[in-house]
Design a protein around this motif. Structure first.
Motif, PDB file in Angstrom:
ATOM      1  N   ILE A  33       7.990  36.966  36.803  1.00  0.00           N
ATOM      2  CA  ILE A  33       8.092  37.117  38.255  1.00  0.00           C
ATOM      3  C   ILE A  33       8.543  35.799  38.888  1.00  0.00           C
ATOM      4  O   ILE A  33       9.354  35.780  39.818  1.00  0.00           O
ATOM      5  CB  ILE A  33       6.751  37.590  38.849  1.00  0.00           C
ATOM      6  N   GLY A  34       8.014  34.688  38.382  1.00  0.00           N
ATOM      7  CA  GLY A  34       8.399  33.380  38.917  1.00  0.00           C
ATOM      8  C   GLY A  34       9.886  33.115  38.775  1.00  0.00           C
ATOM      9  O   GLY A  34      10.524  32.593  39.693  1.00  0.00           O
ATOM     10  N   GLY A  97       4.466  41.227  28.578  1.00  0.00           N
ATOM     11  CA  GLY A  97       4.222  40.819  29.961  1.00  0.00           C
ATOM     12  C   GLY A  97       5.466  40.241  30.608  1.00  0.00           C
ATOM     13  O   GLY A  97       5.825  40.597  31.736  1.00  0.00           O
ATOM     14  N   PHE A  98       6.150  39.350  29.877  1.00  0.00           N
ATOM     15  CA  PHE A  98       7.364  38.735  30.417  1.00  0.00           C
ATOM     16  C   PHE A  98       8.457  39.782  30.632  1.00  0.00           C
ATOM     17  O   PHE A  98       9.084  39.836  31.685  1.00  0.00           O
ATOM     18  CB  PHE A  98       7.864  37.634  29.482  1.00  0.00           C
ATOM     19  N   MET A  99       8.673  40.617  29.628  1.00  0.00           N
ATOM     20  CA  MET A  99       9.757  41.594  29.715  1.00  0.00           C
ATOM     21  C   MET A  99       9.487  42.642  30.792  1.00  0.00           C
ATOM     22  O   MET A  99      10.425  43.095  31.453  1.00  0.00           O
ATOM     23  CB  MET A  99       9.981  42.265  28.362  1.00  0.00           C
ATOM     24  N   MET A 100       8.242  43.026  30.964  1.00  0.00           N
ATOM     25  CA  MET A 100       7.905  44.000  32.008  1.00  0.00           C
ATOM     26  C   MET A 100       8.343  43.466  33.375  1.00  0.00           C
ATOM     27  O   MET A 100       8.906  44.191  34.190  1.00  0.00           O
ATOM     28  CB  MET A 100       6.405  44.300  32.016  1.00  0.00           C
ATOM     29  N   ALA A 101       8.094  42.200  33.618  1.00  0.00           N
ATOM     30  CA  ALA A 101       8.459  41.604  34.906  1.00  0.00           C
ATOM     31  C   ALA A 101       9.949  41.296  34.971  1.00  0.00           C
ATOM     32  O   ALA A 101      10.622  41.640  35.947  1.00  0.00           O
ATOM     33  CB  ALA A 101       7.654  40.331  35.144  1.00  0.00           C
ATOM     34  N   PHE A 102      10.476  40.660  33.946  1.00  0.00           N
ATOM     35  CA  PHE A 102      11.845  40.151  33.991  1.00  0.00           C
ATOM     36  C   PHE A 102      12.885  41.267  33.946  1.00  0.00           C
ATOM     37  O   PHE A 102      13.963  41.130  34.512  1.00  0.00           O
ATOM     38  CB  PHE A 102      12.084  39.148  32.868  1.00  0.00           C
ATOM     39  N   ALA A 132       8.528  30.501  45.992  1.00  0.00           N
ATOM     40  CA  ALA A 132       8.676  31.084  44.656  1.00  0.00           C
ATOM     41  C   ALA A 132       7.454  30.780  43.787  1.00  0.00           C
ATOM     42  O   ALA A 132       6.957  31.656  43.070  1.00  0.00           O
ATOM     43  CB  ALA A 132       9.948  30.561  43.999  1.00  0.00           C
ATOM     44  N   LEU A 133       6.976  29.547  43.855  1.00  0.00           N
ATOM     45  CA  LEU A 133       5.802  29.166  43.063  1.00  0.00           C
ATOM     46  C   LEU A 133       4.572  29.962  43.499  1.00  0.00           C
ATOM     47  O   LEU A 133       3.784  30.405  42.662  1.00  0.00           O
ATOM     48  CB  LEU A 133       5.543  27.662  43.197  1.00  0.00           C
ATOM     49  N   THR A 134       4.435  30.176  44.801  1.00  0.00           N
ATOM     50  CA  THR A 134       3.322  30.977  45.304  1.00  0.00           C
ATOM     51  C   THR A 134       3.394  32.399  44.760  1.00  0.00           C
ATOM     52  O   THR A 134       2.385  32.948  44.314  1.00  0.00           O
ATOM     53  CB  THR A 134       3.314  30.993  46.844  1.00  0.00           C
ATOM     54  N   ALA A 135       4.574  32.990  44.777  1.00  0.00           N
ATOM     55  CA  ALA A 135       4.740  34.354  44.245  1.00  0.00           C
ATOM     56  C   ALA A 135       4.354  34.408  42.769  1.00  0.00           C
ATOM     57  O   ALA A 135       3.656  35.324  42.326  1.00  0.00           O
ATOM     58  CB  ALA A 135       6.182  34.817  44.435  1.00  0.00           C
ATOM     59  N   MET A 136       4.791  33.408  42.017  1.00  0.00           N
ATOM     60  CA  MET A 136       4.482  33.373  40.588  1.00  0.00           C
ATOM     61  C   MET A 136       2.980  33.234  40.354  1.00  0.00           C
ATOM     62  O   MET A 136       2.395  33.961  39.556  1.00  0.00           O
ATOM     63  CB  MET A 136       5.214  32.217  39.906  1.00  0.00           C
TER      64      MET A 136
END
Length: 186
Positions: A33-34, A97-102, A132-136
């Motif tokens: 997400i970040g 987890g990474f792929m679900m978001a990315f 962006a950092l807050t969203a991540m």
């Protein structure tokens, strides 16, 4: 934060691998997400600087997208049971987890909708990075909390039973946000 595929994935890894794998899934989801958030906030600034008239169009599209998400969430139905598959590892939890978001194009649309409301041509790089950092960190923290809380069976049963109400609640919040944006644009 509403229950959906990402929550289901975190819960799956929590169920099959324990709290550690669930939290790993959440951390790597947040990283995905970040990356989307940083790409969106930086790309949006370029577009706004080169085509200032596009900002209002992006704001309208963003508000429409938030409205659509709110309506979709209001239509949530009770979830079925989560089925157990093969055991999970930390590596598969991180990858999933990474792929679900990315690989979720809705993330880019969501951040475009959200950031088009607050990022302007004069927004500094530190401010953009902060958004962006807050969203991540919010995403990461939420899914780590989900894994931590729902690694206990009583919480998992509660989520399965009431997830549609939580999703509907977030739908109302998205509709209110969209209405606020529309009122500012008119």
């Amino acid at each position: 934060m509403s229950p959906g595929p990402s929550v289901a994935l975190v819960l799956r890894h929590t169920l099959l691998g324990g709290r550690k794998q669930g939290m790993t899934t959440g951390i790597f989801h947040g990283l995905g997400i970040g990356i989307y958030a940083f790409m969106t906030v930086l790309g949006l600034a370029v577009i706004i600087n080169t085509h200032p008239g596009l900002l209002q169009s992006l704001q309208w599209l963003g508000a429409l997208y938030l409205l659509w998400l709110g309506v979709v969430n209001l239509k949530a139905r009770p979830a079925g049971n989560i089925t157990r598959l093969t055991p999970t590892t930390s590596a598969s939890a991180a990858r999933d987890g990474f792929m679900m978001a990315f690989l979720n194009p809705k993330a880019a649309l969501f951040f475009l909708a959200l950031f088009s409301q607050v990022v302007g041509g004069e927004t500094s790089l530190p401010a953009k990075s902060g958004y962006a950092l807050t969203a991540m960190l919010v995403d990461m923290s939420w899914y780590v909390l989900v894994a931590w809380l729902f690694s206990q069976p009583s919480w998992l049963r509660w989520l399965q039973q009431y997830s549609h109400w939580v999703e509907r609640f977030f739908g109302v919040i998205l509709l209110l946000l969209a209405a606020r944006i529309f009122s500012q644009l008119l």
